[in-house]
Design a protein around this motif. Structure first.
Motif, short mmCIF file in Angstrom:
data_model
loop_
_atom_site.label_atom_id
_atom_site.label_comp_id
_atom_site.label_asym_id
_atom_site.label_seq_id
_atom_site.Cartn_x
_atom_site.Cartn_y
_atom_site.Cartn_z
N GLY A 1 -5.02 -3.84 2.21
CA GLY A 1 -3.70 -4.42 2.45
C GLY A 1 -3.80 -5.93 2.53
O GLY A 1 -4.88 -6.51 2.40
N THR A 2 -2.66 -6.57 2.72
CA THR A 2 -2.63 -8.02 2.82
C THR A 2 -2.27 -8.43 4.24
O THR A 2 -1.63 -7.69 4.97
CB THR A 2 -1.61 -8.64 1.85
N ASP A 3 -2.70 -9.62 4.59
CA ASP A 3 -2.34 -10.24 5.86
C ASP A 3 -1.95 -11.67 5.53
O ASP A 3 -2.77 -12.58 5.59
CB ASP A 3 -3.52 -10.18 6.83
N GLY A 4 -0.72 -11.85 5.09
CA GLY A 4 -0.28 -13.15 4.63
C GLY A 4 -0.66 -13.35 3.18
O GLY A 4 -1.00 -12.42 2.46
N MET A 5 -0.58 -14.59 2.70
CA MET A 5 -0.87 -14.89 1.30
C MET A 5 -2.32 -15.22 1.03
O MET A 5 -2.72 -15.36 -0.12
CB MET A 5 0.00 -16.05 0.82
N ASP A 6 -3.13 -15.35 2.10
CA ASP A 6 -4.51 -15.78 1.88
C ASP A 6 -5.56 -14.85 2.48
O ASP A 6 -6.67 -15.27 2.76
CB ASP A 6 -4.70 -17.20 2.41
N LYS A 7 -5.20 -13.57 2.66
CA LYS A 7 -6.21 -12.64 3.17
C LYS A 7 -5.85 -11.20 2.79
O LYS A 7 -4.73 -10.77 2.93
CB LYS A 7 -6.35 -12.76 4.68
N LEU A 8 -6.87 -10.49 2.31
CA LEU A 8 -6.79 -9.05 2.13
C LEU A 8 -7.60 -8.41 3.25
O LEU A 8 -8.52 -9.04 3.80
CB LEU A 8 -7.37 -8.63 0.78
N ILE A 9 -7.28 -7.16 3.56
CA ILE A 9 -8.03 -6.43 4.57
C ILE A 9 -8.42 -5.09 3.99
O ILE A 9 -7.58 -4.34 3.49
CB ILE A 9 -7.19 -6.22 5.84
N ARG B 1 -13.81 -1.35 -4.78
CA ARG B 1 -12.70 -0.61 -4.19
C ARG B 1 -11.45 -1.48 -4.10
O ARG B 1 -10.34 -1.03 -4.40
CB ARG B 1 -13.09 -0.08 -2.81
N VAL B 2 -11.62 -2.73 -3.67
CA VAL B 2 -10.48 -3.65 -3.59
C VAL B 2 -9.89 -3.87 -4.98
O VAL B 2 -8.67 -3.82 -5.17
CB VAL B 2 -10.89 -4.99 -2.94
N SER B 3 -10.74 -4.11 -5.97
CA SER B 3 -10.27 -4.31 -7.33
C SER B 3 -9.47 -3.12 -7.83
O SER B 3 -8.40 -3.27 -8.43
CB SER B 3 -11.46 -4.57 -8.27
N ALA B 4 -9.97 -1.92 -7.58
CA ALA B 4 -9.28 -0.71 -8.04
C ALA B 4 -7.89 -0.59 -7.44
O ALA B 4 -6.93 -0.26 -8.14
CB ALA B 4 -10.12 0.52 -7.71
N VAL B 5 -7.77 -0.89 -6.15
CA VAL B 5 -6.47 -0.77 -5.49
C VAL B 5 -5.50 -1.84 -5.99
O VAL B 5 -4.34 -1.54 -6.29
CB VAL B 5 -6.61 -0.82 -3.96
N ILE B 6 -5.95 -3.07 -6.11
CA ILE B 6 -5.01 -4.10 -6.54
C ILE B 6 -4.63 -3.94 -8.01
O ILE B 6 -3.56 -4.36 -8.42
CB ILE B 6 -5.50 -5.54 -6.23
N ARG B 7 -5.49 -3.30 -8.79
CA ARG B 7 -5.12 -3.00 -10.18
C ARG B 7 -3.98 -1.99 -10.22
O ARG B 7 -3.11 -2.05 -11.08
CB ARG B 7 -6.32 -2.50 -10.96
N ILE B 8 -3.98 -1.04 -9.30
CA ILE B 8 -2.86 -0.09 -9.20
C ILE B 8 -1.57 -0.86 -8.93
O ILE B 8 -0.50 -0.49 -9.41
CB ILE B 8 -3.12 0.95 -8.09
#
Length: 108
Positions: free
Chosen positions: A12-20, A69-76
């Motif tokens: 998920g995201t936490d603002g515009m400058d961080k993924l979690i 894993r992060v790449s796969a989710v954001i590609r979705i």
């Protein structure tokens, strides 16, 4: 495979400058240049183990798996992939991800 990964991990995201990234073993802060970019520059920040809330250091294999894993989710979600200083451009599909293990359970 669809959304079965959501039972094992979330991104998920936490603002515009961080993924979690979060799974059963840990929570990982991923500083990002701008999460709205089509290809997101990220790095691995703080990694907190859920077993005692300790800050841990990931192995190279664990870091690569987090990035995949992060790449796969954001590609979705419509992004191209992610850039990292360590592994350069990562463009992974969710169908290619083995998410049977939590990140801290991956050895190597």
């Amino acid at each position: 495979m669809g959304n079965e990964y959501k039972d094992k991990f979330t991104v998920g995201t936490d603002g515009m400058d961080k993924l979690i990234y979060e799974d059963l073993s840990c929570r990982i802060d991923l500083p990002a240049a701008d999460v709205r970019d089509i290809s997101i520059w990220i790095s691995i920040g703080k990694v907190i183990s859920k077993n005692g809330s300790n800050i841990v250091k990931l192995t190279e294999k664990q870091r690569l798996q987090v990035y995949k894993r992060v790449s796969a989710v954001i590609r979705i979600e419509g992004h191209d992939g992610i850039y990292t200083d360590e592994f350069k451009f990562i463009e992974e599909d969710i169908d290619n991800i083995d998410y049977s293990k939590s990140i801290l359970s991956i050895e190597g």
